[in-house]
Design a protein around this motif. Structure first.
Motif, PDB file in Angstrom:
ATOM      1  N   PHE A   1     -14.002  -5.350  -1.583  1.00 47.05           N
ATOM      2  CA  PHE A   1     -12.797  -4.515  -1.687  1.00 47.05           C
ATOM      3  C   PHE A   1     -12.083  -4.463  -0.342  1.00 47.05           C
ATOM      4  O   PHE A   1     -10.853  -4.596  -0.267  1.00 47.05           O
ATOM      5  CB  PHE A   1     -13.170  -3.102  -2.134  1.00 47.05           C
ATOM      6  CG  PHE A   1     -12.017  -2.133  -2.082  1.00 47.05           C
ATOM      7  CD1 PHE A   1     -11.153  -2.013  -3.155  1.00 47.05           C
ATOM      8  CD2 PHE A   1     -11.791  -1.349  -0.954  1.00 47.05           C
ATOM      9  CE1 PHE A   1     -10.074  -1.126  -3.107  1.00 47.05           C
ATOM     10  CE2 PHE A   1     -10.723  -0.467  -0.895  1.00 47.05           C
ATOM     11  CZ  PHE A   1      -9.863  -0.359  -1.978  1.00 47.05           C
TER      12      PHE A   1
ATOM     13  N   PHE B   1      -8.257  -5.461   0.440  1.00 38.93           N
ATOM     14  CA  PHE B   1      -7.320  -4.373   0.729  1.00 38.93           C
ATOM     15  C   PHE B   1      -7.662  -3.754   2.088  1.00 38.93           C
ATOM     16  O   PHE B   1      -8.073  -2.592   2.170  1.00 38.93           O
ATOM     17  CB  PHE B   1      -7.383  -3.319  -0.382  1.00 38.93           C
ATOM     18  CG  PHE B   1      -7.285  -3.908  -1.767  1.00 38.93           C
ATOM     19  CD1 PHE B   1      -6.074  -4.354  -2.263  1.00 38.93           C
ATOM     20  CD2 PHE B   1      -8.414  -4.042  -2.562  1.00 38.93           C
ATOM     21  CE1 PHE B   1      -5.977  -4.913  -3.527  1.00 38.93           C
ATOM     22  CE2 PHE B   1      -8.336  -4.595  -3.830  1.00 38.93           C
ATOM     23  CZ  PHE B   1      -7.103  -5.037  -4.317  1.00 38.93           C
TER      24      PHE B   1
ATOM     25  N   ASP C   1      -6.446  -0.211   3.447  1.00 38.22           N
ATOM     26  CA  ASP C   1      -6.842   0.998   2.730  1.00 38.22           C
ATOM     27  C   ASP C   1      -7.886   1.738   3.559  1.00 38.22           C
ATOM     28  O   ASP C   1      -8.856   1.136   4.027  1.00 38.22           O
ATOM     29  CB  ASP C   1      -7.408   0.626   1.358  1.00 38.22           C
ATOM     30  CG  ASP C   1      -7.414   1.798   0.389  1.00 38.22           C
ATOM     31  OD1 ASP C   1      -7.934   2.864   0.770  1.00 38.22           O
ATOM     32  OD2 ASP C   1      -6.906   1.648  -0.733  1.00 38.22           O
TER      33      ASP C   1
ATOM     34  N   ILE D   1      -4.939  -2.833  -7.180  1.00 34.94           N
ATOM     35  CA  ILE D   1      -6.403  -2.901  -7.192  1.00 34.94           C
ATOM     36  C   ILE D   1      -6.899  -3.366  -8.554  1.00 34.94           C
ATOM     37  O   ILE D   1      -7.795  -4.212  -8.661  1.00 34.94           O
ATOM     38  CB  ILE D   1      -6.997  -1.526  -6.829  1.00 34.94           C
ATOM     39  CG1 ILE D   1      -6.649  -1.169  -5.378  1.00 34.94           C
ATOM     40  CG2 ILE D   1      -8.512  -1.517  -7.024  1.00 34.94           C
ATOM     41  CD1 ILE D   1      -7.055   0.235  -4.970  1.00 34.94           C
TER      42      ILE D   1
ATOM     43  N   GLU E   1      -3.038   1.645  -7.002  1.00 37.36           N
ATOM     44  CA  GLU E   1      -4.100   1.448  -7.987  1.00 37.36           C
ATOM     45  C   GLU E   1      -3.783   0.277  -8.905  1.00 37.36           C
ATOM     46  O   GLU E   1      -4.689  -0.441  -9.358  1.00 37.36           O
ATOM     47  CB  GLU E   1      -4.280   2.729  -8.803  1.00 37.36           C
ATOM     48  CG  GLU E   1      -5.444   2.691  -9.784  1.00 37.36           C
ATOM     49  CD  GLU E   1      -6.794   2.552  -9.103  1.00 37.36           C
ATOM     50  OE1 GLU E   1      -7.743   2.059  -9.760  1.00 37.36           O
ATOM     51  OE2 GLU E   1      -6.904   2.928  -7.913  1.00 37.36           O
TER      52      GLU E   1
ATOM     53  N   THR F   1     -13.765   3.232  -3.756  1.00 34.88           N
ATOM     54  CA  THR F   1     -12.695   3.908  -4.494  1.00 34.88           C
ATOM     55  C   THR F   1     -13.224   4.812  -5.599  1.00 34.88           C
ATOM     56  O   THR F   1     -12.514   5.700  -6.048  1.00 34.88           O
ATOM     57  CB  THR F   1     -11.755   2.868  -5.120  1.00 34.88           C
ATOM     58  OG1 THR F   1     -12.511   2.006  -5.992  1.00 34.88           O
ATOM     59  CG2 THR F   1     -11.095   2.022  -4.038  1.00 34.88           C
TER      60      THR F   1
ATOM     61  N   PHE G   1     -13.404  -8.248  -6.809  1.00 32.02           N
ATOM     62  CA  PHE G   1     -11.970  -8.373  -6.569  1.00 32.02           C
ATOM     63  C   PHE G   1     -11.530  -9.793  -6.228  1.00 32.02           C
ATOM     64  O   PHE G   1     -10.406 -10.178  -6.525  1.00 32.02           O
ATOM     65  CB  PHE G   1     -11.536  -7.423  -5.446  1.00 32.02           C
ATOM     66  CG  PHE G   1     -11.791  -5.979  -5.759  1.00 32.02           C
ATOM     67  CD1 PHE G   1     -10.919  -5.266  -6.564  1.00 32.02           C
ATOM     68  CD2 PHE G   1     -12.922  -5.333  -5.283  1.00 32.02           C
ATOM     69  CE1 PHE G   1     -11.155  -3.935  -6.876  1.00 32.02           C
ATOM     70  CE2 PHE G   1     -13.174  -4.005  -5.588  1.00 32.02           C
ATOM     71  CZ  PHE G   1     -12.292  -3.309  -6.393  1.00 32.02           C
TER      72      PHE G   1
ATOM     73  N   TYR H   1       0.850  -1.179   0.000  1.00 31.24           N
ATOM     74  CA  TYR H   1       0.000   0.000   0.000  1.00 31.24           C
ATOM     75  C   TYR H   1       0.884   1.226   0.000  1.00 31.24           C
ATOM     76  O   TYR H   1       2.066   1.172   0.312  1.00 31.24           O
ATOM     77  CB  TYR H   1      -0.958   0.017   1.194  1.00 31.24           C
ATOM     78  CG  TYR H   1      -0.283   0.082   2.535  1.00 31.24           C
ATOM     79  CD1 TYR H   1       0.150   1.302   3.051  1.00 31.24           C
ATOM     80  CD2 TYR H   1      -0.077  -1.068   3.285  1.00 31.24           C
ATOM     81  CE1 TYR H   1       0.765   1.365   4.280  1.00 31.24           C
ATOM     82  CE2 TYR H   1       0.544  -1.008   4.518  1.00 31.24           C
ATOM     83  CZ  TYR H   1       0.957   0.211   5.010  1.00 31.24           C
ATOM     84  OH  TYR H   1       1.566   0.277   6.218  1.00 31.24           O
TER      85      TYR H   1
END
Length: 477
Positions: free
Chosen positions: A302, A306, A309, A346, A343, A314, A278, A3
């Motif tokens: 998501f 992640f 985050d 992702i 990104e 997003t 995802f 990240y």
């Protein structure tokens, strides 16, 4: 985890990842790393034992004794009575208040505001700050968040965070306190009402032990619960516009009922409703409705992919007021180091799931035979066969021999063009000499393959056109 912080995301996205070389001892030859391993026969029992040995969840479940299951004879022993009394009485008290207390718009407005503030104490505080450390907050903000969260009456931040970290580490297993595979009721509220049959998985909470705001809240939790959950909203409504009853029934009890079940929806609804853009190996899902009732926590697929985050959503159009609040904290100088996954990482998740969807769709399509399944003949044999086999119309295109006998009558360019190419190499004609055919024509032609021409025929013509953007090619080659 990969990240980047919000402050340097654009820089990090442009830095390629370069793996470090292995530091091997001089006596170890790198060639030995590539020697084929000797095959050993492993029985099913040995394979299962090896899996248990190398899998923490399986090993823990095997070694940890499970308590007796819930039955008609022991149900009263399995119930967590304090939680049942609190959570079970809320709907009845709130219902009584709704029917017995006059409505005042000031109370309704304050109930909404206080619900959002105490809810943010959970989502921005308990969840994204303490459980996932997705951003850093100054000490003053930490005290504010744990105080507001106490008004939501969902246990201490230490207890809440421990359970949530276990949920992420052991998702959908018996070490997950909200295991969605045990049903919607269990993941929503059953895990609170009934004592667990086994301990939840171990997690590291040492960072919380060093946090003064966490320790302060834990020490004064009961007082904070009563004060922020009942006293403050009742006094605000009572002293503000003389609505003590509304302050208690609406701003306190009804608000608690809504905030409780909104949070519970993250554990239940967010694992049942929505899609998986995802990853689909586990139950978390993304859905706007869940986000709407949970202050933005509904983009759960998501979030599980992640977790560090600070965002759940997003896209600019996705509903995530918790993210907006954290951004406001940053603007006010109260928060910093807002973590965001690259990104690029992702998009890898999106790409992987889109590829899965395409692969699943592709399984519904009938494809041409693989080239390895086709016989190989010489060009002379092809010419001879085209003359002798009058039941088929054989045409050579791009190294493949096709039987177009059933397509001659359907050919948009007429029968004569196809009949004229029987026994010949029609590669140049097909690729623009007569007509530059569409992708659909290529795919249709591929279904008619019956053999491969040795040495390919006029495939050299194709090599000259490889860079031509307008040249279509069949999907399956």
């Amino acid at each position: 985890m990969i990240y980047v912080t919000e402050n340097n995301s654009s820089i990090s996205d442009n830095i390629p990842y370069i793996p470090k070389p292995l530091d091997l001892p001089e006596r170890v030859s790198t060639q030995s790393l590539y020697l084929p391993l000797q095959e050993t026969k492993v029985t099913a029992s040995e394979e299962e034992q090896d899996f248990i040995k190398n899998n923490y969840v399986a090993r823990t479940l095997l070694n940890q004794p499970e308590l007796p299951p819930l039955t008609w004879w022991n149900w009263y022993k399995k119930i967590d009575w304090p939680k049942l009394i609190v959570l079970g009485s809320e709907p009845f008290i709130a219902s009584y208040g709704i029917y017995s207390t006059p409505f005042m718009w000031q109370t309704a407005l304050f109930t909404f505001i206080w619900g959002v503030l105490t809810g943010l104490g959970i989502t921005a505080g308990y969840h994204r700050l303490f459980a996932h450390r997705s951003y850093e907050a100054c000490l003053a903000l930490r005290y504010i968040l744990v105080t507001l969260a106490a008004g939501a009456v969902q246990g201490s931040v230490h207890w809440w965070t421990r359970g949530h970290r276990a949920h992420h580490r052991y998702t959908d297993t018996d070490l997950d306190p909200y295991n969605a595979h045990k049903g919607l009721f269990h993941s929503h509220i059953g895990w609170l009402l009934f004592k667990p049959c086994r301990s939840i998985g171990t997690v590291d909470t040492s960072d919380l032990d060093r946090d003064p705001s966490v320790q302060w809240q834990h020490k004064h939790l009961l007082v904070l619960n009563v004060t922020m959950g009942f006293v403050v909203p009742t006094l605000v409504c009572g002293l503000g516009w003389n609505d003590y009853r509304g302050g208690y029934f609406f701003a306190s009890v009804l608000r608690l009922l809504i905030v409780h079940h909104a949070t519970f929806c993250v554990n239940s609804l967010a694992h049942y409703l929505g899609d998986t853009p995802f990853d689909d190996r586990h139950t978390p899902r993304d859905h706007f409705i869940t986000a709407l009732v949970t202050l933005g926590e509904g983009y759960h697929n998501f979030h599980h992919e992640f977790p560090s985050d600070y965002r759940n959503a997003t896209r600019w159009y996705q509903y995530d007021p918790t993210k907006w609040a954290i951004n406001i904290f940053k603007m006010l100088g109260l928060a910093s180091n807002l973590k965001r996954f690259s990104e690029n990482e992702i998009q890898k998740g999106r790409y992987g799931m889109l590829q899965k969807t395409l692969d699943k769709f592709g399984q519904t399509i009938v494809w041409p035979k693989n080239s390895t399944m086709l016989p190989i003949i010489t060009f002379e044999e092809y010419q001879e066969l085209a003359v002798k086999d009058t039941d088929r119309a054989l045409i050579l295109i791009a190294g493949f021999i096709h039987d177009v006998s059933k397509f001659i009558d359907l050919h948009p360019g007429g029968m004569a063009l196809l009949k004229n190419q029987v026994g010949k190499d029609a590669t140049v004609s097909f690729y623009g000499g007569v007509h530059d055919h569409s992708t659909a024509a290529h795919n249709t032609l591929a279904m008619m393959r019956v053999a491969i021409c040795k040495h390919g025929g006029d495939v050299e013509y194709l090599k000259k056109r490889l860079g031509h953007a307008a040249t279509p090619s069949p999907i399956w080659t």
